[in-house]
Write a protein that holds these residues in place. Sequence first.
Motif, PDB file in Angstrom:
ATOM      1  N   UNK A  21     -16.579  20.475  29.646  1.00  0.00           N
ATOM      2  CA  UNK A  21     -16.867  21.572  28.747  1.00  0.00           C
ATOM      3  C   UNK A  21     -17.916  21.512  27.690  1.00  0.00           C
ATOM      4  N   UNK A  22     -18.616  22.367  27.398  1.00  0.00           N
ATOM      5  CA  UNK A  22     -19.738  22.487  26.647  1.00  0.00           C
ATOM      6  C   UNK A  22     -19.317  22.311  24.939  1.00  0.00           C
ATOM      7  N   UNK A  23     -18.138  23.015  24.645  1.00  0.00           N
ATOM      8  CA  UNK A  23     -17.576  23.107  23.330  1.00  0.00           C
ATOM      9  C   UNK A  23     -18.791  23.460  22.229  1.00  0.00           C
ATOM     10  N   UNK A  35     -27.432   5.136  29.181  1.00  0.00           N
ATOM     11  CA  UNK A  35     -27.691   6.226  28.292  1.00  0.00           C
ATOM     12  C   UNK A  35     -25.980   6.706  27.807  1.00  0.00           C
ATOM     13  N   UNK A  36     -25.959   7.272  26.657  1.00  0.00           N
ATOM     14  CA  UNK A  36     -24.575   7.731  26.274  1.00  0.00           C
ATOM     15  C   UNK A  36     -24.862   9.275  25.956  1.00  0.00           C
ATOM     16  N   UNK A  37     -23.963  10.025  26.273  1.00  0.00           N
ATOM     17  CA  UNK A  37     -24.007  11.407  25.855  1.00  0.00           C
ATOM     18  C   UNK A  37     -22.751  11.767  25.442  1.00  0.00           C
ATOM     19  N   UNK A  38     -22.871  12.378  24.318  1.00  0.00           N
ATOM     20  CA  UNK A  38     -21.227  12.462  23.682  1.00  0.00           C
ATOM     21  C   UNK A  38     -21.136  13.876  23.001  1.00  0.00           C
ATOM     22  N   UNK A  39     -19.992  14.683  23.365  1.00  0.00           N
ATOM     23  CA  UNK A  39     -19.858  15.693  22.587  1.00  0.00           C
ATOM     24  C   UNK A  39     -18.764  15.419  21.438  1.00  0.00           C
ATOM     25  N   UNK A  40     -19.047  15.564  20.212  1.00  0.00           N
ATOM     26  CA  UNK A  40     -18.218  14.780  19.130  1.00  0.00           C
ATOM     27  C   UNK A  40     -16.814  15.215  19.134  1.00  0.00           C
ATOM     28  N   UNK A  41     -15.908  14.304  19.029  1.00  0.00           N
ATOM     29  CA  UNK A  41     -14.369  14.421  19.026  1.00  0.00           C
ATOM     30  C   UNK A  41     -13.857  14.965  20.169  1.00  0.00           C
ATOM     31  N   UNK A  42     -14.585  14.833  21.535  1.00  0.00           N
ATOM     32  CA  UNK A  42     -14.283  15.733  22.775  1.00  0.00           C
ATOM     33  C   UNK A  42     -14.513  14.681  23.824  1.00  0.00           C
ATOM     34  N   UNK A  43     -15.595  14.262  24.102  1.00  0.00           N
ATOM     35  CA  UNK A  43     -15.809  13.426  25.200  1.00  0.00           C
ATOM     36  C   UNK A  43     -17.000  12.803  25.346  1.00  0.00           C
ATOM     37  N   UNK A  44     -17.224  11.692  26.008  1.00  0.00           N
ATOM     38  CA  UNK A  44     -18.642  11.079  26.340  1.00  0.00           C
ATOM     39  C   UNK A  44     -18.736  10.607  27.692  1.00  0.00           C
ATOM     40  N   UNK A  45     -19.976  10.202  27.998  1.00  0.00           N
ATOM     41  CA  UNK A  45     -20.165   9.764  29.324  1.00  0.00           C
ATOM     42  C   UNK A  45     -21.397   8.693  29.148  1.00  0.00           C
ATOM     43  N   UNK A  46     -21.267   7.639  29.818  1.00  0.00           N
ATOM     44  CA  UNK A  46     -22.001   6.518  29.968  1.00  0.00           C
ATOM     45  C   UNK A  46     -22.937   6.671  31.150  1.00  0.00           C
TER      46      UNK A  46
END
Length: 627
Positions: free
Chosen positions: A37-39, A95-106
């Motif tokens: 989810x975008x959040x 790379x790491x993509x993070x949505x703060x306090x929700x989730x992240x992807x490596x």
Amino acid sequence: MKILLIFFTFSLISGAVRCVSVTGYSGGSLLVDSQKTWFSNSAKYMVKHDPWKTIINYKKNNEWIGEGRFILFRNKYGNLMIFIIELNTKDTGKYRIRVLDKWYIDLTLNVIKDSCCKGSKTVLANGGETATFSCEYSHNHINDAKAIFKERQNSIEKLIHATDTLNKEGRFSISDDRHINFFTVRITDVTPDDGGVYLCGVWINRLFYSISAKVNLHIMTKVGVSRATGHSGGRMMIKCEHPQHKTKPKYICKESDGCSERNNPGVQDEWMENGDVSLYDDTRAGVLMVFFRELKAADAGTYRCGVNVSHYTESFTELQLDVRDGAKYPKMESESVHLGEEVNITCQIPQEHKINFCKEDDDHICQNISTYAVTEMSPSSERNEERVFTVSISNVSVRDAGVYWCGAETRDTHLTFISLTTKIQLNLFMAPVVRREGESAEIFCPYDSIYKSKSKSLCKGKCSTRDRNTLNETVREEKETKTDRLTLNDDVTASVFTGTITGLTAEDAGKYWCALERDVNYLYTHLIVIMNEELNLTKYEGDDVSIQCKHHDEHQKCFCKAHEPSMCVKDGVSLETIRDDRFSFSDEASTGVFTVNITDLREEDSGIYWCGSHIITKVNLTVNMGK
């Protein structure tokens, strides 16, 4: 642009790891669905490891976040999408993509070079027709689904069509030719909304799209067809109306060259020259004015007069221009009028058209004048196919001198055509300047105040551009210029420049033009020099006499009986002062002499005569009674 296959490893915040391995090519683009989810209210973060580099530093936005070639955006399902454009081998890494306090992807990305699928293309399509374009892909992806996307600023607007899926729109279709590694996209019944950038790609593992090509689709909508007729050597003004797009850039182009050269002013609300055509983009009225300064047979053809509604959509009217070559048009006329008097200019146009009367400016552009009185005359016959108009200019001033055109105006739905077929050169003249040999003469040249900063000069003779005899270097703004016996002085306060010639000789006599910058001759006068040597003749009644008179202008000759030579001259000099069958004239142009013959002399023929052309000789004729 090249196809890209990429290797990724996902490490979810919960600790579960999902690994996806994809190999791709440099020069392409990548689209990844995170399936998370975008959040909108949560900040986004993207970094690259080895070496550490922050790409997106905790930014918020409802729809998209981007830095250079790296973009995160929300798709229509609410998922976060990762979009990387113009990939190169330096992008290889973790790379790491993070949505703060929700989730992240490596994410692990590997980019390699390949010669496949380079570049982008532009496709033109007419509104309502079918647009077709082809996309190349690597042989490694023969069995993968093919897809097209429509790009919008900083993101991809939507998946338009993909093979092997239900994501299809009725007007879009893809046909895949696996023998040559191309798939063809067809869009039927295109509309302006279809214009834009399309991305061709392959669908890998139902999560990643490798973008292989970019297609710029331009939609051109024809709103109408108009026809106009002009005449070789004449002038043509075309007004293309776009009231819904007043400030949008406008253009005209010729279809015979594929509209490859789109003539546009480059600036708005200002006349600009483009070859033999002048252009004016009027943003207040939403009109492009196109002025052909001299029509030629080569100007005939089909044109598009259009407007760039957006970067990828255009609207145009098709113009079919016919240029006729004949002896009837254009007509060339000349009128001369004394300063302060009235002049009437007659024009003929076809019955069904509106008259247009205009004056050329310094740039040879002719625009309509509505301040002069226009009177329509009755045709001489009911079958007369032309209307006759008279344009009256009263209290003529120096501002009125110049070149005028009249012609027919035709109004169409989106275009106005003005075919100018009659050229009128309006010259102004002043009373002749009459001086004796050896004296000084002053020639006064009043001018319009708008020319006070322009250079001025005197010119003697015909004074056309090719046959010019400028007597001096130019004078400008209160300066004085001297050339031998000629002095020019410019009085900008009075808006008059004066030419003074001292020590007059026979060679100084003639027609003089007041001239402005760019060879504009607007006002003339005649300088008449009376020779000091007089001719005294004594005859008896019944005798005949022949008098030889010098001239250097075959169009200007004078033999006049008067106390003063100025009484003989009106608009130059004339032979019409004497109306008597006993007087006859013979001209020997090659010798510069014409002869006046008077038969059966009478006592009342005695008197003072003035004989010549610009160079005037005083003739004292005495007729005595019979011997």
